[in-house]
Design a protein around this motif. Sequence first.
Motif, PDB file in Angstrom:
ATOM      1  N   GLY A  34       0.774  -1.092  -0.015  1.00  0.00           N
ATOM      2  CA  GLY A  34      -0.106  -0.085  -0.022  1.00  0.00           C
ATOM      3  C   GLY A  34       1.115   1.312  -0.082  1.00  0.00           C
ATOM      4  O   GLY A  34       0.406   2.035  -0.742  1.00  0.00           O
ATOM      5  N   PHE A  35       1.799   1.257   0.659  1.00  0.00           N
ATOM      6  CA  PHE A  35       2.715   2.591   0.940  1.00  0.00           C
ATOM      7  C   PHE A  35       3.650   2.711  -0.178  1.00  0.00           C
ATOM      8  O   PHE A  35       4.000   3.647  -0.930  1.00  0.00           O
ATOM      9  N   THR A  36       3.955   1.555  -1.048  1.00  0.00           N
ATOM     10  CA  THR A  36       4.867   1.367  -2.182  1.00  0.00           C
ATOM     11  C   THR A  36       3.891   2.020  -3.227  1.00  0.00           C
ATOM     12  O   THR A  36       4.663   2.939  -4.031  1.00  0.00           O
ATOM     13  N   ALA A  41      -6.637   2.520  -0.307  1.00  0.00           N
ATOM     14  CA  ALA A  41      -7.339   1.269  -0.101  1.00  0.00           C
ATOM     15  C   ALA A  41      -6.549   0.247   0.464  1.00  0.00           C
ATOM     16  O   ALA A  41      -7.181  -0.564   1.544  1.00  0.00           O
ATOM     17  N   LEU A  42      -5.395  -0.052  -0.109  1.00  0.00           N
ATOM     18  CA  LEU A  42      -4.610  -1.031   0.506  1.00  0.00           C
ATOM     19  C   LEU A  42      -4.133  -0.926   1.815  1.00  0.00           C
ATOM     20  O   LEU A  42      -4.092  -1.694   2.931  1.00  0.00           O
ATOM     21  N   ILE A  43      -3.851   0.433   2.049  1.00  0.00           N
ATOM     22  CA  ILE A  43      -3.302   0.726   3.296  1.00  0.00           C
ATOM     23  C   ILE A  43      -4.421   0.611   4.520  1.00  0.00           C
ATOM     24  O   ILE A  43      -4.203  -0.126   5.535  1.00  0.00           O
ATOM     25  N   GLY A  44      -5.558   1.153   4.125  1.00  0.00           N
ATOM     26  CA  GLY A  44      -6.715   1.125   5.009  1.00  0.00           C
ATOM     27  C   GLY A  44      -7.158  -0.374   5.312  1.00  0.00           C
ATOM     28  O   GLY A  44      -7.407  -0.661   6.306  1.00  0.00           O
ATOM     29  N   TRP A  45      -7.073  -1.194   4.218  1.00  0.00           N
ATOM     30  CA  TRP A  45      -7.388  -2.685   4.369  1.00  0.00           C
ATOM     31  C   TRP A  45      -6.352  -3.305   5.568  1.00  0.00           C
ATOM     32  O   TRP A  45      -6.757  -3.941   6.226  1.00  0.00           O
ATOM     33  N   GLY A  46      -5.077  -3.030   5.305  1.00  0.00           N
ATOM     34  CA  GLY A  46      -4.237  -3.525   6.015  1.00  0.00           C
ATOM     35  C   GLY A  46      -4.110  -3.022   7.436  1.00  0.00           C
ATOM     36  O   GLY A  46      -4.073  -3.683   8.400  1.00  0.00           O
ATOM     37  N   SER A  98      -9.663   8.624   6.487  1.00  0.00           N
ATOM     38  CA  SER A  98     -10.351   9.672   6.214  1.00  0.00           C
ATOM     39  C   SER A  98      -9.406  10.869   5.552  1.00  0.00           C
ATOM     40  O   SER A  98      -9.614  11.456   4.521  1.00  0.00           O
ATOM     41  N   TYR A  99      -8.400  11.075   6.252  1.00  0.00           N
ATOM     42  CA  TYR A  99      -7.494  12.243   5.983  1.00  0.00           C
ATOM     43  C   TYR A  99      -6.777  11.958   4.835  1.00  0.00           C
ATOM     44  O   TYR A  99      -6.779  12.718   3.818  1.00  0.00           O
ATOM     45  N   ASP A 100      -6.155  10.440   4.680  1.00  0.00           N
ATOM     46  CA  ASP A 100      -5.353  10.226   3.533  1.00  0.00           C
ATOM     47  C   ASP A 100      -6.478  10.158   2.481  1.00  0.00           C
ATOM     48  O   ASP A 100      -5.939  10.565   1.358  1.00  0.00           O
ATOM     49  N   SER A 101      -7.475   9.496   2.457  1.00  0.00           N
ATOM     50  CA  SER A 101      -8.374   9.555   1.184  1.00  0.00           C
ATOM     51  C   SER A 101      -8.750  10.906   0.784  1.00  0.00           C
ATOM     52  O   SER A 101      -8.843  10.939  -0.571  1.00  0.00           O
TER      53      SER A 101
END
Length: 212
Positions: A34-36, A41-46, A98-101
């Motif tokens: 996700g970070f890469t 979505a991937l970060i939130g899921w993780g 929320s902030y990231d998205s």
Amino acid sequence: MNKKRKQNLKEARSLQIWNVIYDIIEVVVSLIAGFTANSSALIGWGLDSTIEVISAGTLGWRLHGEIKGLDERLVAKRKMTTMYVIAISFALICLFISYDSITKLMSQETASWSTTGIVILIVSLWVNPILIYYKRMYGHKLDSPALLADAKDTFICLYQTVVVLIGLLLVKWLGWWWADPVAALLIVPYAAKEGWAAFIKARKIKDNEDIE
């Protein structure tokens, strides 16, 4: 405790141990991917999967406590503490996602393609139904609302996996840059709901057990 119940408890505990091991792998792989790829979505899921680790680990510990005949009041106190930790974790996850998205929606940032992320999502589409099946099976055998509730949480995780996977594929195939942060935001209502539920459960445990 009869022999059959004890055996079922041990098997259910082993299931939770395998659940924790897989979830840890899922968290590490999805967060790195996700970070890469800069994928909300991937970060939130993780991050949401970290709660699954806490939940599965706690349930395994509770099953172990019943096997060993641990004092019920001590179990209740530890369960209360765990519920508070889960509630706070969910609140932090909601704020971060929320902030990231929203930031990425405003700046129109596009997530990069992540083969690793897609692979872990597809693997989860196979693993989670298996976990759901066995959690329900042992939940009914042990008449355990906790195991049945954990099966429900895993089912919701399966739903989230599908949402995140669709979001990433829409970005790749149709160029819909907004699909990734929107998919991440779809995790927030669930996280908020479960966080509040964990807080209420902690309060009820405290009130019922009069824990100081």
